[in-house]
Design an enzyme around this catalytic site. Sequence first.
Site, PDB file in Angstrom:
ATOM      1  N   ASN A   4       0.835  -1.208   0.000  1.00 37.74           N
ATOM      2  CA  ASN A   4       0.000   0.000   0.000  1.00 37.74           C
ATOM      3  C   ASN A   4       0.871   1.260   0.000  1.00 37.74           C
ATOM      4  OD1 ASN A   4      -2.432   1.433   0.044  1.00 37.74           O
ATOM      5  ND2 ASN A   4      -2.502   1.482   2.280  1.00 37.74           N
TER       6      ASN A   4
ATOM      7  N   ASP B 152       8.244  -9.123   2.491  1.00 40.37           N
ATOM      8  CA  ASP B 152       6.929  -9.345   3.084  1.00 40.37           C
ATOM      9  C   ASP B 152       7.126 -10.049   4.423  1.00 40.37           C
ATOM     10  OD1 ASP B 152       4.319 -10.457   3.651  1.00 40.37           O
ATOM     11  OD2 ASP B 152       3.841 -10.077   1.539  1.00 40.37           O
TER      12      ASP B 152
ATOM     13  N   SER C 187      -3.963   1.080  17.775  1.00 44.21           N
ATOM     14  CA  SER C 187      -5.023   2.014  17.389  1.00 44.21           C
ATOM     15  C   SER C 187      -6.015   2.186  18.526  1.00 44.21           C
ATOM     16  CB  SER C 187      -5.750   1.440  16.170  1.00 44.21           C
ATOM     17  OG  SER C 187      -6.977   2.102  15.967  1.00 44.21           O
ATOM     18  N   ALA C 188      -6.631   3.346  18.568  1.00 45.64           N
ATOM     19  CA  ALA C 188      -7.706   3.595  19.534  1.00 45.64           C
ATOM     20  C   ALA C 188      -8.870   2.637  19.304  1.00 45.64           C
ATOM     21  CB  ALA C 188      -8.189   5.034  19.402  1.00 45.64           C
TER      22      ALA C 188
ATOM     23  N   TYR D 165      -9.937  -6.051  11.356  1.00 44.40           N
ATOM     24  CA  TYR D 165      -8.768  -5.167  11.430  1.00 44.40           C
ATOM     25  C   TYR D 165      -8.516  -4.751  12.879  1.00 44.40           C
ATOM     26  CZ  TYR D 165      -6.726  -0.583  12.030  1.00 44.40           C
ATOM     27  OH  TYR D 165      -6.002   0.453  12.533  1.00 44.40           O
TER      28      TYR D 165
ATOM     29  N   LYS E 263      -5.315  -5.651  15.838  1.00 42.02           N
ATOM     30  CA  LYS E 263      -4.545  -4.727  16.695  1.00 42.02           C
ATOM     31  C   LYS E 263      -4.633  -5.196  18.156  1.00 42.02           C
ATOM     32  CE  LYS E 263      -3.100  -1.746  13.636  1.00 42.02           C
ATOM     33  NZ  LYS E 263      -1.668  -1.723  13.284  1.00 42.02           N
TER      34      LYS E 263
ATOM     35  N   SER F 190     -19.460  12.298   1.507  1.00 43.39           N
ATOM     36  CA  SER F 190     -20.595  11.807   2.292  1.00 43.39           C
ATOM     37  C   SER F 190     -20.295  12.080   3.758  1.00 43.39           C
ATOM     38  CB  SER F 190     -20.756  10.299   2.117  1.00 43.39           C
ATOM     39  OG  SER F 190     -21.016   9.975   0.775  1.00 43.39           O
TER      40      SER F 190
HETATM   41  C1  UD1 Z   1     -11.748   4.340  11.309  1.00 43.70           C
HETATM   42  C2  UD1 Z   1     -12.121   2.962  11.771  1.00 43.70           C
HETATM   43  C3  UD1 Z   1     -11.162   2.541  12.847  1.00 43.70           C
HETATM   44  C4  UD1 Z   1      -9.723   2.623  12.341  1.00 43.70           C
HETATM   45  C5  UD1 Z   1      -9.441   4.021  11.789  1.00 43.70           C
HETATM   46  C6  UD1 Z   1      -8.080   4.109  11.136  1.00 43.70           C
HETATM   47  C7  UD1 Z   1     -14.521   2.572  11.447  1.00 43.70           C
HETATM   48  C8  UD1 Z   1     -15.855   2.487  12.129  1.00 43.70           C
HETATM   49  N1  UD1 Z   1     -13.493   2.941  12.258  1.00 43.70           N
HETATM   50  O1  UD1 Z   1     -11.840   5.237  12.423  1.00 43.70           O
HETATM   51  O2  UD1 Z   1     -11.447   1.210  13.241  1.00 43.70           O
HETATM   52  O3  UD1 Z   1      -8.824   2.346  13.377  1.00 43.70           O
HETATM   53  O4  UD1 Z   1     -10.430   4.368  10.827  1.00 43.70           O
HETATM   54  O5  UD1 Z   1      -8.042   3.474   9.894  1.00 43.70           O
HETATM   55  O6  UD1 Z   1     -14.381   2.339  10.264  1.00 43.70           O
HETATM   56  N2  UD1 Z   1     -16.573  10.178   7.839  1.00 43.70           N
HETATM   57  C9  UD1 Z   1     -17.522  10.769   7.058  1.00 43.70           C
HETATM   58  N3  UD1 Z   1     -17.468  10.543   5.712  1.00 43.70           N
HETATM   59  C10 UD1 Z   1     -16.546   9.730   5.128  1.00 43.70           C
HETATM   60  C11 UD1 Z   1     -15.569   9.115   5.952  1.00 43.70           C
HETATM   61  C12 UD1 Z   1     -15.608   9.359   7.317  1.00 43.70           C
HETATM   62  O7  UD1 Z   1     -18.398  11.501   7.532  1.00 43.70           O
HETATM   63  O8  UD1 Z   1     -16.594   9.557   3.901  1.00 43.70           O
HETATM   64  C13 UD1 Z   1     -16.588  10.445   9.287  1.00 43.70           C
HETATM   65  C14 UD1 Z   1     -16.781   9.199  10.127  1.00 43.70           C
HETATM   66  O9  UD1 Z   1     -18.129   8.976  10.366  1.00 43.70           O
HETATM   67  C15 UD1 Z   1     -16.020   9.588  11.391  1.00 43.70           C
HETATM   68  C16 UD1 Z   1     -14.928  10.551  10.917  1.00 43.70           C
HETATM   69  O10 UD1 Z   1     -15.318  10.984   9.623  1.00 43.70           O
HETATM   70  O11 UD1 Z   1     -16.848  10.301  12.246  1.00 43.70           O
HETATM   71  C17 UD1 Z   1     -13.571   9.896  10.808  1.00 43.70           C
HETATM   72  O12 UD1 Z   1     -13.699   8.706  10.048  1.00 43.70           O
HETATM   73  P1  UD1 Z   1     -12.433   7.809   9.690  1.00 43.70           P
HETATM   74  O13 UD1 Z   1     -11.369   8.642   9.084  1.00 43.70           O
HETATM   75  O14 UD1 Z   1     -12.920   6.634   8.897  1.00 43.70           O
HETATM   76  O15 UD1 Z   1     -11.868   7.352  11.115  1.00 43.70           O
HETATM   77  P2  UD1 Z   1     -12.598   6.607  12.329  1.00 43.70           P
HETATM   78  O16 UD1 Z   1     -14.015   6.331  12.062  1.00 43.70           O
HETATM   79  O17 UD1 Z   1     -12.284   7.360  13.557  1.00 43.70           O
END
Ligand code: UD1
Length: 334
Positions: A36, A59, A125-126, A153, A157, A220
């Site tokens: 990646n 790898d 990760s959190a 995933y 962790k 979105s």
């Molecule tokens: C996500 C993962 C988490 C992972 C982390 C790092 C989920 C539920 N959680 O965390 O397990 O450790 O990524 O890879 O998938 N959002 C939008 N629109 C989008 C994308 C995101 O509104 O198109 C919002 C989400 O609802 C969230 C925030 O942006 O509130 C951050 O999202 P994201 O970057 O995916 O991180 P996490 O959800 O915190």
Amino acid sequence: MDKILITGGTGYIGSHTAVELINAGYEVEILDNLANSKASVIDRIFEITGVRPVFHQVDLLDSSAVLKVFKEGSFSSVIHFAGLKAVAESVEKPLLYYENNVGGTLNLLKAMYETGVSRIVFSSSATVYGDIPIGGHGFTEDMPTGRGITNPYGRTKYMIEEILKDICISDPTFSATILRYFNPIGAHPSGLIGEDPNGIPNNLMPLVMRVARKEMPELSVFGNDYETPDGTCIRDYIHIVDLAKGHLAALSHAEPGVAIYNLGTGRGTSVLEMVAAFEKASGESLPYRTMPRRAGDLPIVFADVSKAFSELGFKATLSVDDAMRDTLKFLRNQ
Ligand code: UD1
């Protein structure tokens, strides 16, 4: 000078950590399978630091190649980032995730064991906190982990954290520092390295950038009816350079046993505040549409950062606005 092996060192967090380590005088070697990331990141690290780290395209599932790297390396410590991290993909392909993330880590730990390397810093990760409701307080490192994790995933962790704890019990000389990241964003201020995932991203910032580049018509926004001031979810976004510096702080505190630290800012920012910060930094509007909630999202996630400060002296100093500025610089360099 200490020689550090960085697994996943051409990836987003690994490359920024390599830069901070080299700038601090560490000798760095990088191991990555380029699943990646791109080999050209090594050139960018050289441009930023003036040092070209030795690169092993290996790898972690190839145990004999991993062992060879260790036999030739004499590393004092390993910082372990390598792993798959796409949440939705992990739900579709759990075996791939368990084999790659957990199996790869086992090969790494066996090679460390065989060559007498007893110090690891692990990129966690959190997500390991699962679905504990935190109300107005940040997650603290002593909270229970593992329950309510919604995807393979996240469970990899959690499992790796447990494996490291067991190793420290069996071997009192082993040192494992577990760093639980909140939401890393931003790029190096040079604009030379940043987040550049292959394929379709699923995290907020890479998606914001896709919309900014007009590769997607709109963002979105997942849910506007959460119990938060503007109804959208709140996360703790930490600038990638701050996060990378957290690894330097962790490396300089090597004691036997397990130590766990959150790396975040301790502050929350909503999705709409992120959109506004992007618009302020770019001077452009970001089209978005409110969509239903995304399964598995918690309303509010942020770190209690007091332990990292009191024990490592680490504190994030950069803001979401800094991260937006640096991400845009990286974007314009592409
Ligand atoms: C996500 C993962 C988490 C992972 C982390 C790092 C989920 C539920 N959680 O965390 O397990 O450790 O990524 O890879 O998938 N959002 C939008 N629109 C989008 C994308 C995101 O509104 O198109 C919002 C989400 O609802 C969230 C925030 O942006 O509130 C951050 O999202 P994201 O970057 O995916 O991180 P996490 O959800 O915190």
